[in-house]
Motif scaffolding. Structure first.
Motif, PDB file in Angstrom:
ATOM      1  N   SER A   1       0.868  -1.177   0.000  1.00 17.46           N
ATOM      2  CA  SER A   1       0.000   0.000   0.000  1.00 17.46           C
ATOM      3  C   SER A   1       0.907   1.229   0.000  1.00 17.46           C
ATOM      4  O   SER A   1       2.125   1.113  -0.092  1.00 17.46           O
ATOM      5  CB  SER A   1      -0.910   0.002   1.231  1.00 17.46           C
ATOM      6  OG  SER A   1      -0.161   0.353   2.382  1.00 17.46           O
ATOM      7  N   SER A   2       0.317   2.375   0.156  1.00 19.21           N
ATOM      8  CA  SER A   2       1.133   3.593   0.228  1.00 19.21           C
ATOM      9  C   SER A   2       1.876   3.664   1.565  1.00 19.21           C
ATOM     10  O   SER A   2       2.762   4.488   1.737  1.00 19.21           O
ATOM     11  CB  SER A   2       0.254   4.832   0.046  1.00 19.21           C
ATOM     12  OG  SER A   2      -0.772   4.847   1.021  1.00 19.21           O
ATOM     13  N   PHE A   3       1.542   2.770   2.502  1.00 12.15           N
ATOM     14  CA  PHE A   3       2.175   2.778   3.825  1.00 12.15           C
ATOM     15  C   PHE A   3       3.202   1.671   4.022  1.00 12.15           C
ATOM     16  O   PHE A   3       4.031   1.743   4.914  1.00 12.15           O
ATOM     17  CB  PHE A   3       1.111   2.665   4.921  1.00 12.15           C
ATOM     18  CG  PHE A   3       0.120   3.790   4.884  1.00 12.15           C
ATOM     19  CD1 PHE A   3       0.474   5.063   5.282  1.00 12.15           C
ATOM     20  CD2 PHE A   3      -1.157   3.566   4.415  1.00 12.15           C
ATOM     21  CE1 PHE A   3      -0.437   6.100   5.244  1.00 12.15           C
ATOM     22  CE2 PHE A   3      -2.082   4.594   4.371  1.00 12.15           C
ATOM     23  CZ  PHE A   3      -1.725   5.869   4.779  1.00 12.15           C
ATOM     24  N   TYR A   4       3.126   0.594   3.232  1.00 12.60           N
ATOM     25  CA  TYR A   4       4.062  -0.519   3.396  1.00 12.60           C
ATOM     26  C   TYR A   4       4.224  -1.259   2.075  1.00 12.60           C
ATOM     27  O   TYR A   4       3.388  -1.185   1.184  1.00 12.60           O
ATOM     28  CB  TYR A   4       3.606  -1.483   4.500  1.00 12.60           C
ATOM     29  CG  TYR A   4       2.183  -1.973   4.353  1.00 12.60           C
ATOM     30  CD1 TYR A   4       1.881  -3.072   3.560  1.00 12.60           C
ATOM     31  CD2 TYR A   4       1.130  -1.326   5.001  1.00 12.60           C
ATOM     32  CE1 TYR A   4       0.581  -3.519   3.418  1.00 12.60           C
ATOM     33  CE2 TYR A   4      -0.178  -1.774   4.871  1.00 12.60           C
ATOM     34  CZ  TYR A   4      -0.437  -2.869   4.078  1.00 12.60           C
ATOM     35  OH  TYR A   4      -1.724  -3.312   3.945  1.00 12.60           O
ATOM     36  N   GLU A   5       5.352  -1.976   1.971  1.00 15.00           N
ATOM     37  CA  GLU A   5       5.681  -2.704   0.751  1.00 15.00           C
ATOM     38  C   GLU A   5       5.014  -4.079   0.723  1.00 15.00           C
ATOM     39  O   GLU A   5       4.678  -4.634   1.764  1.00 15.00           O
ATOM     40  CB  GLU A   5       7.192  -2.888   0.669  1.00 15.00           C
ATOM     41  CG  GLU A   5       7.949  -1.582   0.557  1.00 15.00           C
ATOM     42  CD  GLU A   5       9.447  -1.790   0.526  1.00 15.00           C
ATOM     43  OE1 GLU A   5       9.900  -2.954   0.574  1.00 15.00           O
ATOM     44  OE2 GLU A   5      10.156  -0.784   0.456  1.00 15.00           O
ATOM     45  N   GLN A   6       4.868  -4.617  -0.492  1.00 16.20           N
ATOM     46  CA  GLN A   6       4.336  -5.970  -0.642  1.00 16.20           C
ATOM     47  C   GLN A   6       5.369  -6.965  -0.130  1.00 16.20           C
ATOM     48  O   GLN A   6       6.569  -6.773  -0.317  1.00 16.20           O
ATOM     49  CB  GLN A   6       4.025  -6.282  -2.108  1.00 16.20           C
ATOM     50  CG  GLN A   6       3.555  -7.721  -2.314  1.00 16.20           C
ATOM     51  CD  GLN A   6       3.083  -7.996  -3.716  1.00 16.20           C
ATOM     52  OE1 GLN A   6       2.354  -7.185  -4.283  1.00 16.20           O
ATOM     53  NE2 GLN A   6       3.490  -9.117  -4.269  1.00 16.20           N
ATOM     54  N   ILE A   7       4.881  -8.024   0.513  1.00 15.10           N
ATOM     55  CA  ILE A   7       5.759  -9.101   0.956  1.00 15.10           C
ATOM     56  C   ILE A   7       5.183 -10.434   0.493  1.00 15.10           C
ATOM     57  O   ILE A   7       3.986 -10.553   0.225  1.00 15.10           O
ATOM     58  CB  ILE A   7       5.955  -9.095   2.494  1.00 15.10           C
ATOM     59  CG1 ILE A   7       4.609  -9.150   3.234  1.00 15.10           C
ATOM     60  CG2 ILE A   7       6.779  -7.901   2.926  1.00 15.10           C
ATOM     61  CD1 ILE A   7       4.741  -9.296   4.749  1.00 15.10           C
ATOM     62  N   GLU A   8       6.059 -11.419   0.373  1.00 15.02           N
ATOM     63  CA  GLU A   8       5.667 -12.733  -0.130  1.00 15.02           C
ATOM     64  C   GLU A   8       6.485 -13.803   0.580  1.00 15.02           C
ATOM     65  O   GLU A   8       7.682 -13.634   0.792  1.00 15.02           O
ATOM     66  CB  GLU A   8       5.938 -12.771  -1.634  1.00 15.02           C
ATOM     67  CG  GLU A   8       5.489 -14.009  -2.332  1.00 15.02           C
ATOM     68  CD  GLU A   8       5.664 -13.892  -3.843  1.00 15.02           C
ATOM     69  OE1 GLU A   8       6.306 -14.803  -4.407  1.00 15.02           O
ATOM     70  OE2 GLU A   8       5.171 -12.914  -4.442  1.00 15.02           O
ATOM     71  N   THR A   9       5.850 -14.913   0.935  1.00 12.72           N
ATOM     72  CA  THR A   9       6.556 -16.026   1.575  1.00 12.72           C
ATOM     73  C   THR A   9       7.240 -16.877   0.516  1.00 12.72           C
ATOM     74  O   THR A   9       7.006 -16.714  -0.686  1.00 12.72           O
ATOM     75  CB  THR A   9       5.589 -16.946   2.350  1.00 12.72           C
ATOM     76  OG1 THR A   9       4.684 -17.549   1.408  1.00 12.72           O
ATOM     77  CG2 THR A   9       4.850 -16.209   3.429  1.00 12.72           C
ATOM     78  N   GLU A  10       8.025 -17.815   0.986  1.00  4.85           N
ATOM     79  CA  GLU A  10       8.563 -18.839   0.105  1.00  4.85           C
ATOM     80  C   GLU A  10       7.405 -19.755  -0.295  1.00  4.85           C
ATOM     81  O   GLU A  10       6.368 -19.760   0.349  1.00  4.85           O
ATOM     82  CB  GLU A  10       9.676 -19.635   0.804  1.00  4.85           C
ATOM     83  CG  GLU A  10       9.205 -20.607   1.872  1.00  4.85           C
ATOM     84  CD  GLU A  10       8.921 -19.982   3.248  1.00  4.85           C
ATOM     85  OE1 GLU A  10       8.683 -20.760   4.187  1.00  4.85           O
ATOM     86  OE2 GLU A  10       8.899 -18.743   3.400  1.00  4.85           O
ATOM     87  N   VAL A  11       7.587 -20.518  -1.353  1.00 10.49           N
ATOM     88  CA  VAL A  11       6.573 -21.474  -1.800  1.00 10.49           C
ATOM     89  C   VAL A  11       6.716 -22.746  -0.969  1.00 10.49           C
ATOM     90  O   VAL A  11       7.827 -23.218  -0.730  1.00 10.49           O
ATOM     91  CB  VAL A  11       6.746 -21.793  -3.300  1.00 10.49           C
ATOM     92  CG1 VAL A  11       5.808 -22.912  -3.731  1.00 10.49           C
ATOM     93  CG2 VAL A  11       6.514 -20.545  -4.131  1.00 10.49           C
ATOM     94  N   LYS A  12       5.589 -23.276  -0.533  1.00 13.13           N
ATOM     95  CA  LYS A  12       5.582 -24.545   0.195  1.00 13.13           C
ATOM     96  C   LYS A  12       4.681 -25.540  -0.530  1.00 13.13           C
ATOM     97  O   LYS A  12       3.771 -25.161  -1.251  1.00 13.13           O
ATOM     98  CB  LYS A  12       5.104 -24.346   1.627  1.00 13.13           C
ATOM     99  CG  LYS A  12       6.103 -23.567   2.464  1.00 13.13           C
ATOM    100  CD  LYS A  12       5.968 -23.920   3.904  1.00 13.13           C
ATOM    101  CE  LYS A  12       7.092 -23.262   4.692  1.00 13.13           C
ATOM    102  NZ  LYS A  12       7.086 -23.693   6.075  1.00 13.13           N
ATOM    103  N   THR A  13       4.939 -26.809  -0.295  1.00  6.46           N
ATOM    104  CA  THR A  13       4.194 -27.906  -0.914  1.00  6.46           C
ATOM    105  C   THR A  13       3.258 -28.531   0.113  1.00  6.46           C
ATOM    106  O   THR A  13       3.604 -28.637   1.280  1.00  6.46           O
ATOM    107  CB  THR A  13       5.176 -28.987  -1.409  1.00  6.46           C
ATOM    108  OG1 THR A  13       6.118 -28.388  -2.288  1.00  6.46           O
ATOM    109  CG2 THR A  13       4.455 -30.095  -2.130  1.00  6.46           C
TER     110      THR A  13
END
Length: 135
Positions: free
Chosen positions: A82-94
């Motif tokens: 958002s305008s207040f924080y960056e996008q984050i993403e986890t590692e891929v899990k199975t």
């Protein structure tokens, strides 16, 4: 992330943050399930709503569509920026959706026994309700 100020009142506690860094604050947990169960995935972030994305291949296209058929799947979690924080993403899990085990105790058959006489026989199961796609 630094807490700049905390105001306590009789109604609520308000915290003000000075950082635009977002992060996951719990481990990304994924568990195998059986057919018919909801996927068991969990992770929490400092800011934003966590969205889980699923795919049939690790490098494939990910979507919010939750898989339902037995097999091996891949999942990752994201929190859109958002305008207040960056996008984050986890590692891929199975994770695996296993075939559902069926308890066949308590079933009755329409015949106790029969002698094979080279004619077509039919067996009827009574006492179980089967769902489409179970087998």
């Amino acid at each position: 992330m630094a807490i700049v100020d905390e105001i306590k009142s009789t109604v609520s506690t308000y915290r003000y943050y000075v950082s635009d860094d977002n992060e996951f604050i719990t481990d990304f947990v994924v568990s195998n399930i059986s057919y018919g169960d909801e996927p068991k995935v969990s992770v929490d972030s400092v800011f934003g709503d966590v969205v889980y994305l699923y795919s049939t291949t690790i490098d494939g296209e990910y979507s919010k569509t939750i898989p339902t058929i037995p097999g091996i799947y891949f999942v990752k979690a994201i929190v859109e920026g958002s305008s207040f924080y960056e996008q984050i993403e986890t590692e891929v899990k199975t994770f695996t959706i296993n075939k559902k085990e069926i308890d066949l105790s308590g079933l009755t058959w329409n015949e106790d026994s029969f002698v094979y006489d080279n004619t077509k026989k039919e067996v009827v199961l009574e006492g179980i309700e089967l769902e489409y796609g179970l087998f």
